[in-house]
Write a protein that holds these residues in place. Structure first.
Motif, PDB file in Angstrom:
ATOM      1  N   SER A 122       0.845  -1.202   0.000  1.00  0.00           N
ATOM      2  CA  SER A 122       0.000   0.000   0.000  1.00  0.00           C
ATOM      3  C   SER A 122       0.881   1.254   0.000  1.00  0.00           C
ATOM      4  N   PRO A 136      -0.108   4.523   0.271  1.00  0.00           N
ATOM      5  CA  PRO A 136      -0.406   5.429   1.391  1.00  0.00           C
ATOM      6  C   PRO A 136       0.216   4.958   2.702  1.00  0.00           C
ATOM      7  N   SER A 146       3.187  13.942   5.078  1.00  0.00           N
ATOM      8  CA  SER A 146       2.918  12.550   4.698  1.00  0.00           C
ATOM      9  C   SER A 146       2.038  11.830   5.713  1.00  0.00           C
ATOM     10  N   ALA A 200      -1.344  10.787   4.660  1.00  0.00           N
ATOM     11  CA  ALA A 200      -1.586   9.554   3.900  1.00  0.00           C
ATOM     12  C   ALA A 200      -2.265   8.496   4.756  1.00  0.00           C
ATOM     13  N   GLY A 203      -5.631   7.973   3.399  1.00  0.00           N
ATOM     14  CA  GLY A 203      -5.724   7.021   2.288  1.00  0.00           C
ATOM     15  C   GLY A 203      -5.671   5.596   2.792  1.00  0.00           C
ATOM     16  N   LEU A 253      -3.314  12.202  -1.583  1.00  0.00           N
ATOM     17  CA  LEU A 253      -2.974  11.379  -0.425  1.00  0.00           C
ATOM     18  C   LEU A 253      -4.109  10.442  -0.015  1.00  0.00           C
TER      19      LEU A 253
END
Lengths: 263, 285
Positions: free
Chosen positions: A182, A184, A229, A232, A235, B242
C-alpha cells in the motif's frame, strides 16, 4: 498484537464471541506510552533548569547524556525485538485465513495505527513546539539540548517503532497487504521516519550558520514536508475500510451458507 | 452476517454485529484522525507561520495577517476533499482547526508557560475557528471546490484579522517605557526576553509613512485572501492525492513464504482497489 491462530477447530458461533480486536493489549501499550511521555516531561521539568543550561557541566552529562544513552540503546533494541517478532511469527498460510480472523486482524491493524498516531502527536505537536519555547530561554550550545534529547531521540524513534511495526503487521498477517504494497501506508510510515535523517541537516544548519531560532526559517521546512505525509493515513484508512467491507461480505456469505447447511 | 436482532444506525437498519463493527471502527478512525491531524497540522503550522502565532509582539498588521491564513488553509482544504467527497461531511475545516488549536493550547500551557515560564498573555495562539466555519459552510452551500475556493477561502483569510481583533486590541494600547512609546504587547515581550530571537530578526511591519494610514491589515488581508484561494486549490488536490488507494505488487512475496494461492483473486482485488494499471492498482476517484 494478535498472533497467528488455528481456526479449523473453531465454529462460527464460537468465533463471534471473540472480541473484535486485541483491545486490552492496545490499551496497555497506549497507557505505557502515555506513562513514558509523562516521565519525559517530568524529567524535563526537574532537570532542564537545574542541569540542562550548560552542556559542558558535569551535571549535564550525568542527567541529560545519560538519558540520551538510555534512549539510544533501549529504543533501537525495541525496534529489533518487535519487528523481528512480527516477522518471524508471520502467517505463512494466508490462503487459509478465515474471514472472521481476517476482520479481527484488520481491527488489530487499526489499533496499531492508533498507537502510532498517539506517539506521532506527542512528537510532532507536544514536544515539537515545546522545543521552540526552550530555545528562547537557553542559547543552544549543543545539538543534544534538553528538548532535543526527548523530541528527536526519544519520541521520534518511538513512533518509528509503531509505524514500521504496523506496516510489518499488515504485510505479514493480512493477505491483501502481503501481496500488494500500500503506497499510502508506505508514505504514512516512511515520511515521519525521514524526519530523523532531516535532523542532520537541521543540526548542521544551526551549528554552522544559524544560531537564532526563527521557527519558520527554510532550515526547518524539511520537517514540514515530511509531516505532510502523515495525511496519507487517510488514504490508508479508506483502504482498510474498503478491505473490511469486502471481508464482511465474505463473512456474510459464509454465515448464510452455514445456516443453509444446518437446515 | 448473523447478528440476531437488527439495530438502527445512521438512519439505516443494520444487523447487530455489523452495527457494532461499524461503530467501533468509526470511533477508532475518529481518534486516529484527531491525533494525526493535530500532530501533522501543528508541525506544518508551527514551522511555517509559528513565530507570528507564538508571540504577542509578532502579531503585526502585515506578516501575521498575510501568512497565517495562507498557511492555515492547507490542511482544512486537504481534509475537505476527503470528508466531503468520501463521506459528505461538511466539517473538515472546523475539525482541522480544532485539532490545531488543541495542540497549540496544550503546548502553550505545558511548554511555553509551565516549562519556559513565559506568561500566557505573551503566547496566546490566534483564533481560526470562525473562518473555518465559514469555509465549511461555503462547501456545504456550493458543493463545489472551485466556488468554495473563491468564496470560502477568500472569506477564511478576510475574517482572520477581525476574528482576532477583539482579544488582541488590549495588547495594541500604547505605553511609555523609559521614554519610549511601545505597545503593551511589545512591552511584555521586552520584559520576558527571548535569547534566540534578537530584535533585529523580529519579522514585523516596520513603521513608515504609508502605514500611518492604518491600511496595512486590510491590504494584507486581501493579499492573503488571494493567495489563500490558490493554496486552497493546491491543497484540495494534495488531499485528493494522499487519499488515493494505490498499491504495487509485493516483490518480497516469495521471500515471505507466500505462494500464488495466498493471493486474492484478481477480480476481487480489482473490485476492492479499483482498476489495475500495469501491475499497480489505483482506486477510482
Amino acid at each position: 498484537m494478535s498472533i497467528t491462530m488455528t481456526h479449523n477447530a473453531k465454529s462460527a458461533a464460537e468465533d463471534r464471541t471473540q472480541p473484535l480486536g486485541n483491545f486490552k493489549l492496545a490499551a496497555g501499550v497506549t497507557l505505557a506510552v502515555l506513562a513514558l511521555m509523562v516521565f519525559w516531561r517530568i524529567f524535563q521539568q526537574v532537570y532542564a533548569w537545574s542541569a540542562g543550561l550548560d552542556s559542558t557541566e558535569p551535571a549535564f552529562d550525568a542527567a541529560w547524556m545519560t538519558l540520551l544513552k538510555v534512549e539510544l540503546s533501549v529504543i533501537p533494541l525495541l525496534w529489533v525485538v518487535t519487528w523481528a517478532y512480527l516477522w518471524f511469527t508471520r502467517d505463512r498460510n494466508l490462503g487459509a485465513l478465515k474471514p472472521r480472523e481476517e476482520l479481527r486482524r484488520y481491527f488489530n491493524l487499526v489499533l496499531f495505527n492508533f498507537v502510532y498516531a498517539f506517539c506521532v502527536w506527542f512528537a510532532t505537536s507536544f514536544f515539537a513546539e515545546q522545543d521552540a519555547s526552550w530555545h528562547q530561554v537557553v542559547v543552544r550550545d549543543t545539538s543534544f539540548t534538553p528538548s532535543h534529547i526527548v523530541l528527536f531521540y526519544g519520541t521520534m524513534p518511538l513512533y518509528v517503532l509503531f509505524g514500521v511495526g504496523s506496516f510489518l503487521y499488515a504485510m505479514t498477517r493480512l493477505p491483501k497487504f502481503a501481496t500488494q504494497i500500500s503506497i499510502p501506508f508506505v508514505l504514512a510510515v516512511v515520511g515521519p521516519f525521514l524526519i530523523l535523517p532531516n535532523l542532520g541537516y537541521n543540526e548542521w544548519g544551526h551549528a554552522f550558520f544559524l544560531m537564532e531560532e526563527v521557527f519558520s526559517y527554510p532550515l526547518h521546512w524539511g520537517f514540514v514536508v515530511m509531516g505532510w505525509s502523515v495525511l496519507a493515513l487517510g488514504g490508508l484508512l479508506i483502504q482498510i475500510a474498503m478491505h473490511m467491507l469486502e471481508v464482511i461480505g465474505r463473512l456474510s456469505q459464509e454465515d448464510q451458507a452455514s445456516v443453509a447447511t444446518q437446515r | 452476517m448473523q447478528g440476531g436482532t437488527s439495530v438502527r444506525l445512521y438512519g439505516l437498519e443494520w444487523p447487530k454485529e455489523s452495527a457494532r463493527i461499524s461503530r467501533v471502527f468509526d470511533l477508532l478512525v475518529a481518534a486516529i484522525l484527531f491525533l494525526a491531524v493535530s500532530g501533522a497540522f501543528h508541525l506544518h503550522y508551527m514551522l511555517t507561520a509559528g513565530d507570528w502565532d507564538m508571540w504577542i509582539d509578532w502579531k503585526d498588521r502585515q506578516w501575521w495577517v498575510t501568512l497565517t491564513p495562507i498557511m492555515a488553509i492547507t490542511f482544512p482544504a486537504a481534509l475537505q476533499y476527503v470528508f466531503w467527497t468520501k463521506f459528505r461531511l461538511p466539517i473538515a475545516a472546523t475539525f482541522a482547526v480544532v485539532c490545531l488549536l488543541f495542540g497549540q493550547w496544550i503546548n502553550r500551557y505545558f511548554g511555553f508557560h509551565l516549562w519556559s515560564y513565559f506568561p500566557m498573555s505573551e503566547v496566546i495562539p490566534a483564533l481560526l475557528i470562525p473562518g473555518a466555519l465559514v469555509l465549511d459552510i461555503a462547501l456545504l452551500l456550493t458543493g463545489n471546490f472551485l466556488f468554495t475556493a473563491m468564496s470560502g477561502a477568500f472569506a477564511f483569510a478576510l475574517l482572520f484579522y477581525p476574528t482576532n481583533w477583539f482579544w488582541l486590541a488590549p495588547y495594541r494600547l500604547p505605553v511609555e517605557v523609559m521614554g519610549q512609546l511601545v505597545s503593551v504587547g511589545d512591552y511584555i515581550s521586552y520584559a520576558f526576553t527571548r535569547t534566540a530571537l534578537p530584535e533585529y530578526i523580529r519579522l514585523i511591519e516596520r513603521g513608515t509613512l504609508r502605514t500611518f494610514g492604518g491600511h496595512s491589515a486590510i491590504i494584507a488581508s486581501f493579499f492573503s485572501a488571494f493567495v489563500s484561494i490558490l493554496m486552497y486549490l493546491a491543497w484540495w488536490h494534495i488531499g485528493m492525492l494522499l487519499a488515493r488507494v494505490v498499491t504495487t505488487p509485493n516483490t518480497l512475496k516469495n521471500f515471505m513464504g507466500l505462494t500464488d494461492k495466498d493471493e486474492p483473486a484478481e477480480a476481487a482485488q480489482k473490485a476492492i482497489d479499483g482498476t489495475s494499471l500495469q501491475g499497480r492498482s489505483v482506486a477510482a476517484e
